[in-house]
Design an enzyme around this catalytic site. Structure first.
Site, PDB file in Angstrom:
ATOM      1  N   GLY A 236       0.821  -1.210   0.000  1.00 23.81           N
ATOM      2  CA  GLY A 236       0.000   0.000   0.000  1.00 23.81           C
ATOM      3  C   GLY A 236       0.852   1.256   0.000  1.00 23.81           C
ATOM      4  N   PRO A 588      13.108  -9.881  13.713  1.00 21.51           N
ATOM      5  CG  PRO A 588      14.999 -10.737  14.783  1.00 21.51           C
ATOM      6  CD  PRO A 588      13.501 -10.824  14.772  1.00 21.51           C
ATOM      7  CD  GLU A 660       5.124   5.816   7.263  1.00 21.55           C
ATOM      8  OE1 GLU A 660       4.565   6.720   6.656  1.00 21.55           O
ATOM      9  OE2 GLU A 660       4.708   5.383   8.351  1.00 21.55           O
TER      10      GLU A 660
HETATM   11 MO1  MOS Z   1       2.046   5.247   5.519  1.00 19.13          MO
HETATM   12  S1  MOS Z   1       2.231   6.755   4.153  1.00 19.13           S
HETATM   13  O1  MOS Z   1       1.679   6.177   6.894  1.00 19.13           O
HETATM   14  O2  MOS Z   1       0.661   4.358   5.122  1.00 19.13           O
END
Ligand code: MOS
Length: 702
Positions: A236, A588, A660
């Site tokens: 996604g 991990p 992220e």
């Molecule tokens: Mo991510 S851009 O927070 O799904």
């Protein structure tokens, strides 16, 4: 009672659903069929506007409707009416066209082939009005936010007194989410009142709970009247974190035919206009430092665009506001509202371009100060968040930089750029810092039911978009209940389960995990460790008091060795290492995969990805032939490691998100390595051969 003792957690278990996936037995949303109770589904296909602004004057569906297998054509004159106030979701509710690629009709047919053919045959007459589609510094900007920090005049005064100043402007192009699985919805409206929820949908989503709520609002029904399922999701990156227009379109097509399942799959080309993307950005950064490289002043103006349909801002000032010190700081965000597709989440929205600009500027400052760029960052480390004044939750940026420098062989770096050659290749090293907020969202609940013989069913609405929730939540539940992972029957990806927050903002695992631990604790307090079969309880978790009192962030450092061909300008990322501080690493294998995925996306941003929109507002790069993402051949020696730690401010789990941070700063490390290799500073992404060749001296040397 001990809330949580890691036992299964911390093991590098492979994905529990891996066999299902690689043998094609994990049903993705578009694939649901009789096994899921989906019979005789019709298919929907989208017709998109071909002008960037104006209105639909007529929709001629006669030719389409004359084809065999075509059931109906919906447009703004005959589509079911919607409620809600989010213009992105108000599909076919008016004749207005706000961008090129907007949905203007939906064809419903007995087969996907007929639907696609019908979409080709629908004639949409459109009347164009003047459109604003251009994004550059000449666009019309409104100051979106009050300037953050000091009065600009004081910051500029401080800058002018600095021993070293960098004043540079960077840019990032539109970047498009391209998960392997495009968006899809299979929906049905109940035609027998009282028989279950009014709307049922399989949806490729990062959050079934949130999607169900949004669809309910859009259709003006109660949230408990919508059931959304998305058990297997093929990626996604944020594009499935919120409901986008095609999701509504699928449900709308079904609304017109109660009792009938309708399947809508978004084409790869439509992904470039209908499912969100990272808006282009421009950042002007001015840094002033004293003779020792200590920051005195930071002035930043970040520019971006939003769509006239919806305001989602790719806010690039967040990272520069909190990353380093400097007593005078002014940051401002400016936004241009354009006739363009709706901007939205893409991995580290805001942080990615903000960190790119700042970390490139820091590299330029290091050159100006004649300091090692690792040392410059260490000198400007801070214990208190300059943006909020709160103490950090144990900021270990310096540890990441030092460990990475040692592991990567940073000491081999030459002081002068453009001086290391290996045959026809110029070789250079680059570094950049990484950071991402450690979010822990409230609102998730977990249901725990004893199945007997020490087994438990654990249910919640969380999503596995590939990050590994099927596995990691099982590990957490096992430890929270004091059993093995095989004793956990996990059920996720269904809004009929207890609510869960989105798989977004790198917040999923920490937020859901807290609710699992909270529910398990409540369960054990109520039923003990030997519960009766059928004992069940539903509860949420808590967030530590201390969480709110701290600036909660993860940190990291990227190291890159770039090789640039002296004649062709081809760039190879020969080696890349990321070092991260993210609290406890719960699995991990999966965490490493998340980091490397983010870093690869950072390489894509640095070297490959560029959405191009022409003057007519057309996304000219609407496929994977013209919009380049890194492939296996682009990725060489890449690795990610982490500090061994637990973050007590994140509760018993002690883990911060990992989804992220891998992309944040990664593109800057590549750009800085390219500079080190060539002496050429490319400030506009992506760095392509065309941007380098004019500055290269070829095989003659310099
Ligand atoms: Mo991510 S851009 O927070 O799904």
């Amino acid at each position: 009672m001990t809330a949580f003792t890691p036992h299964e957690t911390g093991r590098g278990l492979p994905r529990r659903e891996a066999l299902l996936k690689v043998t094609g037995r994990a049903p993705y949303s578009a694939e649901v069929g009789p096994a899921q109770g989906v019979h005789d589904a019709w298919h929907a296909a989208l017709v998109l506007s071909s002008i960037a602004s104006g209105r639909v004057t007529a929709v001629d569906a006669a030719q389409a409707l004359a084809q065999p297998g075509i059931v109906a054509v919906l447009d703004h004159t005959n589509a079911p009416r919607l409620a809600g106030d989010d213009d992105e979701h108000l599909v076919l509710q008016s004749e207005r066209i706000e961008f090129r690629g907007q949905i203007v009709a939906i064809v419903i047919a007995e087969s996907s082939e007929a639907a696609r053919e019908g979409a080709r045959l629908v004639r949409v007459a459109q009347e164009a009005t003047a459109a604003r589609t251009r994004f550059d510094l000449d666009a019309e900007f409104e100051a979106e936010r009050e300037p953050h920090g000091d009065d600009a005049a004081r910051t500029l005064a401080s800058l002018s007194g600095a021993a070293h100043v960098v004043d540079a402007t960077y840019s990032t192009p539109p970047e498009h989410n391209n998960p392997m699985e495009p968006h899809a919805i299979v929906a049905r409206w109940n035609d027998s009142p009282g028989g279950g929820p009014q709307l049922e949908a399989w949806l490729s989503t990062q959050g079934a709970t949130g999607a169900a709520k949004t669809l309910a609002t859009t259709f003006g029904i109660d949230a408990d009247q919508v059931r959304v399922r998305g058990e297997y999701v093929g990626g996604g990156f944020g594009s499935k974190g919120v409901v986008h227009a095609p999701d509504v379109a699928g449900a709308l097509a079904a609304r017109a035919h109660p009792g009938r399942w309708v399947r809508l799959t978004v084409t790869r080309q439509q992904m470039f206009v209908l499912t969100g993307y990272r808006a282009p950005t421009i950042e002007r950064i001015r840094l002033g430092a004293d003779a020792d490289g200590r920051l005195l002043a930071l002035d930043m103006t970040a520019y971006t665009q939003v769509s006239t349909v919806k305001q989602f801002i790719e806010g690039a000032t967040g990272v520069p506001a909190m990353m380093y010190g400097g007593e005078r700081r002014t940051l401002r965000q400016k936004v241009a509202t354009l006739n363009v597709p709706v901007t939205s989440w893409m991995r580290a929205p805001g942080e990615m371009p903000g960190a790119h600009a700042l970390e490139c500027a820091m590299d330029e400052l290091a050159r100006a100060c004649d300091l090692d760029p690792v040392e410059l960052r260490i000198r400007n480390d801070v214990a208190t968040d300059p943006a909020t004044g709160k103490p950090f939750n144990g900021r270990r940026l310096v540890d990441c930089l030092r460990l990475g420098a040692m592991r990567f062989g940073w000491s081999e770096r030459q002081a002068e750029p453009g001086t290391t050659r290996d045959g026809e290749w110029l070789v250079g090293l680059g570094v950049a810092s990484a950071t991402y907020p450690a979010l822990m969202q409230r609102g998730s609940e977990t249901s725990i039911e004893a199945l007997g013989s020490g087994r438990y069913r654990v249910r919640m609405g969380s999503a596995d978009i590939g990050q590994g929730a099927w596995t990691v939540l099982g590990q957490i539940a096992a430890d929270a209940l004091g059993v093995g992972i095989d004793d956990i029957d996990l059920q996720i990806g269904d809004s009929a389960g207890p609510p869960a927050t989105v798989a977004g903002g790198s917040s999923g695992t920490a937020s859901w995990g807290a609710s699992i631990i909270g529910a398990a604790q409540a369960f054990r307090e109520k039923f003990g460790d030997d519960p009766g079969q059928g004992d069940e309880l539903r509860a949420g978790g808590t967030r530590p008091e201390e969480y709110k009192k701290h600036a909660m962030h993860s940190f990291g450092a990227h190291f890159v060795q770039a090789r640039v061909h002296a004649v062709t300008g081809e760039v190879r990322v020969a080696r890349m290492l990321g070092v991260f501080s993210v609290g406890r690493v719960l699995n991990p294998m999966l965490v490493r995969s998340q980091f490397i995925g983010g870093m690869v996306m950072g390489i894509g941003a640095a070297l490959h990805e560029a959405g191009v929109r022409d003057e007519l507002g057309h996304v000219a790069t609407g496929d994977l032939a013209s919009y380049h993402v890194p492939t296996h051949a682009d990725i060489a020696d890449i690795d990610a490691i982490w500090l061994d730690e637990v973050d007590p401010l994140m509760g018993p789990l002690g883990a911060r998100g990992v989804g992220e941070i891998g992309i944040v700063g990664a593109s800057a490390a590549v750009a800085n390595a390219v500079f080190d290799a060539t002496g050429i500073r490319v400030r506009d992404l992506p760095i392509t051969p065309a941007t380098l060749v004019p500055g290269l001296t070829g095989l003659t040397g310099r």
